[in-house]
Design a protein around this motif. Structure first.
Motif, PDB file in Angstrom:
ATOM      1  N   ALA A  33      84.607  38.855  61.930  1.00 20.37           N
ATOM      2  CA  ALA A  33      84.896  39.418  60.611  1.00 20.37           C
ATOM      3  C   ALA A  33      86.397  39.522  60.377  1.00 20.37           C
ATOM      4  CB  ALA A  33      84.239  40.788  60.467  1.00 20.37           C
ATOM      5  N   ALA A  34      86.742  39.718  59.129  1.00 24.26           N
ATOM      6  CA  ALA A  34      88.120  40.003  58.727  1.00 24.26           C
ATOM      7  C   ALA A  34      88.087  41.157  57.742  1.00 24.26           C
ATOM      8  CB  ALA A  34      88.769  38.773  58.108  1.00 24.26           C
ATOM      9  N   ARG A  35      89.169  41.879  57.689  1.00 26.75           N
ATOM     10  CA  ARG A  35      89.219  43.059  56.840  1.00 26.75           C
ATOM     11  C   ARG A  35      89.977  42.733  55.545  1.00 26.75           C
ATOM     12  NH1 ARG A  35      87.885  47.883  58.667  1.00 26.75           N
ATOM     13  NH2 ARG A  35      88.268  47.259  60.832  1.00 26.75           N
ATOM     14  N   ALA A  36      89.417  43.090  54.415  1.00 28.63           N
ATOM     15  CA  ALA A  36      90.119  42.945  53.138  1.00 28.63           C
ATOM     16  C   ALA A  36      91.299  43.911  53.129  1.00 28.63           C
ATOM     17  CB  ALA A  36      89.179  43.227  51.971  1.00 28.63           C
ATOM     18  N   SER A  37      92.486  43.373  52.942  1.00 29.80           N
ATOM     19  CA  SER A  37      93.686  44.207  53.052  1.00 29.80           C
ATOM     20  C   SER A  37      94.639  43.917  51.898  1.00 29.80           C
ATOM     21  CB  SER A  37      94.389  43.945  54.384  1.00 29.80           C
ATOM     22  OG  SER A  37      94.735  42.574  54.488  1.00 29.80           O
ATOM     23  N   LEU A  38      95.481  44.899  51.617  1.00 27.11           N
ATOM     24  CA  LEU A  38      96.491  44.730  50.586  1.00 27.11           C
ATOM     25  C   LEU A  38      97.710  44.024  51.175  1.00 27.11           C
ATOM     26  CD1 LEU A  38      96.333  48.240  48.856  1.00 27.11           C
ATOM     27  CD2 LEU A  38      95.385  46.088  48.005  1.00 27.11           C
ATOM     28  N   ALA A  39      98.226  43.059  50.431  1.00 27.34           N
ATOM     29  CA  ALA A  39      99.381  42.295  50.900  1.00 27.34           C
ATOM     30  C   ALA A  39     100.253  41.928  49.705  1.00 27.34           C
ATOM     31  CB  ALA A  39      98.920  41.031  51.635  1.00 27.34           C
ATOM     32  N   ALA A  40     101.530  41.693  49.996  1.00 28.15           N
ATOM     33  CA  ALA A  40     102.446  41.237  48.951  1.00 28.15           C
ATOM     34  C   ALA A  40     102.024  39.844  48.495  1.00 28.15           C
ATOM     35  CB  ALA A  40     103.873  41.212  49.482  1.00 28.15           C
ATOM     36  N   TRP A  41     101.998  39.641  47.195  1.00 24.91           N
ATOM     37  CA  TRP A  41     101.482  38.382  46.640  1.00 24.91           C
ATOM     38  C   TRP A  41     102.348  37.980  45.455  1.00 24.91           C
ATOM     39  CZ3 TRP A  41      97.273  35.883  48.800  1.00 24.91           C
ATOM     40  CH2 TRP A  41      96.818  34.747  48.139  1.00 24.91           C
ATOM     41  N   SER A  42     102.410  36.692  45.197  1.00 21.92           N
ATOM     42  CA  SER A  42     103.135  36.183  44.037  1.00 21.92           C
ATOM     43  C   SER A  42     102.586  34.811  43.695  1.00 21.92           C
ATOM     44  CB  SER A  42     104.640  36.095  44.323  1.00 21.92           C
ATOM     45  OG  SER A  42     104.882  35.223  45.409  1.00 21.92           O
ATOM     46  N   ASP A  43     102.894  34.368  42.474  1.00 19.55           N
ATOM     47  CA  ASP A  43     102.472  33.045  42.026  1.00 19.55           C
ATOM     48  C   ASP A  43     103.652  32.100  42.173  1.00 19.55           C
ATOM     49  OD1 ASP A  43      99.983  34.065  41.329  1.00 19.55           O
ATOM     50  OD2 ASP A  43     100.695  34.642  39.341  1.00 19.55           O
ATOM     51  N   PRO A  44     103.589  31.131  43.086  1.00 24.42           N
ATOM     52  CA  PRO A  44     104.757  30.279  43.343  1.00 24.42           C
ATOM     53  C   PRO A  44     104.997  29.261  42.231  1.00 24.42           C
ATOM     54  CG  PRO A  44     102.910  29.551  44.685  1.00 24.42           C
ATOM     55  CD  PRO A  44     102.464  30.801  43.978  1.00 24.42           C
ATOM     56  N   LEU A  45     106.278  29.031  41.960  1.00 22.26           N
ATOM     57  CA  LEU A  45     106.725  27.950  41.092  1.00 22.26           C
ATOM     58  C   LEU A  45     107.661  27.069  41.906  1.00 22.26           C
ATOM     59  CD1 LEU A  45     107.602  29.947  37.833  1.00 22.26           C
ATOM     60  CD2 LEU A  45     105.622  28.466  38.186  1.00 22.26           C
TER      61      LEU A  45
END
Length: 364
Positions: A33-45
């Motif tokens: 299993a893997a745990r749903a976690s909060l992470a820094a995210w962005s939409d790359p250009l």
């Protein structure tokens, strides 16, 4: 006589009675299993850009004269105001000495007439005329000093000089290029983005740039300014960023691959292999505690952006929910399962499988 349909029903019932204990005896399917976690995210250009020096100038002559002195060889750092080229200035210095002598003479004349005028022995008009001639001499000196300054080519700012392509004794004319000077501690990076990306960028947005010359060295910077006009042909906008260049590894004119992290946010993230696509819909198998055992539960999710090995979850999961990341093809909704482990930054699937095999060998 028993009909064929009834006979078939009896046979199926007998088979189920025989196989039920065997099915019940099968151990739960093992999953990771893997745990749903909060992470820094962005939409790359992504874009391609060209480097420019933070400050760049080509120093040239403004008078016709021969080179008397060169203080650089090329490629070295110079300070602001440092002398780089001195042109022959003997004539200008001689003219300046003549003008200074004339100024002194006229200043003395002004002083004599002022003393006479104070005793009413000279007209006031003569004093005013003498002062005007003195101001004329002083203006001539300023003009000659400016001409003399034109023979001294100094660095307007601190930077690195280019190659020396002239020599002492060379006759130069106005416009003759003498040396280039670039400030490289900070580099300007110009690139274009599609018009539709205009709403995703703003000054201060972080970016990373790499070059084919230095593929393993990412350079980080941020957008400094955005062009004021859209190109009507390409429908793109020019963006200028600034990159720190403390080691002076970057050079003007280099082609850079640019990656901007637009729309930065905190997102709920799971491994991409946990997704189970069904047409246009996406599902995951969550791992639920069932007393001392576990079972899987199918759940529909709505996904956002993807990046290498990860996917953003918009709806359907909460932080710390467990999802099946390895073994999704072997379990079904509601089926009991055995949890081999949970993936994290320090634990991989091969490590967990190896631990499971080692434990089975010890217990066997």
């Amino acid at each position: 006589m028993i009909s064929s349909r009834r006979r078939l029903t009896l046979l199926i019932g007998l088979a189920l009675l025989v196989l039920s204990p065997l099915v019940a005896a099968q151990p739960p399917t093992a999953v990771i299993a893997a745990r749903a976690s909060l992470a820094a995210w962005s939409d790359p250009l992504e874009a391609l850009g060209t480097l420019r020096a933070d400050e760049s100038v080509t120093l040239s002559a403004t008078v016709t004269e021969t080179i008397a002195e060169l203080t650089f060889e090329g490629g070295e750092s110079v300070a602001a105001g440092e002398l780089l080229v001195r042109l022959a200035d003997d004539e200008q210095r001689a003219d300046l000495r003549v003008a200074q002598a004339l100024r002194d003479e006229r200043r003395n004349a002004v002083n004599r007439l002022a003393q006479l005028q104070s005793r009413n022995l000279a007209p006031r008009a003569d004093v005013e005329d003498a002062r005007a001639r003195l101001r004329q001499a002083e203006a001539q000196i300023q003009a000659l000093e400016a001409r003399l300054a034109d023979t001294r080519i100094q660095a307007p700012f601190a930077g690195i000089v280019g190659f020396r392509n002239v020599s002492v004794g060379t006759l130069v004319t106005p416009g003759t290029e003498l040396v280039t000077l670039d400030r490289l501690e900070v580099m300007k990076l110009d690139f274009t983005l599609p018009e539709r990306a205009l709403g995703q960028i703003q000054p201060g947005l972080a970016l990373t740039a790499t070059s084919a010359a230095l593929p393993d060295t990412p350079f980080r910077g941020e957008i400094a300014s955005i062009g004021t006009r859209i190109d009507p042909i390409s429908r793109s906008i020019t963006v200028r960023a600034e990159l720190a260049n403390p080691a002076l590894a970057l050079r003007p004119g280099m082609l850079m691959q640019v990656r901007l992290e637009s729309a930065p946010r905190e997102a709920l993230v799971i491994p991409e292999e946990a997704l189970i696509p069904q047409g246009q819909r996406q599902f995951v198998l969550t791992v639920q505690s069932d007393g001392e055992a576990y079972r899987v539960e199918e759940r529909e999710v709505r996904i956002g952006a993807r990046r290498a090995g990860e996917v953003e979850i918009l709806e359907g999961l909460a932080e710390n929910d467990l999802v099946v990341a390895h073994g999704t093809e072997r379990v079904r909704d509601g089926q009991p399962t055995r949890l081999l482990g949970i993936l994290d930054d320090d634990t991989t699937v091969p490590q967990l499988l190896r631990r499971s095999r080692d434990a089975a060998e010890v217990n066997g």
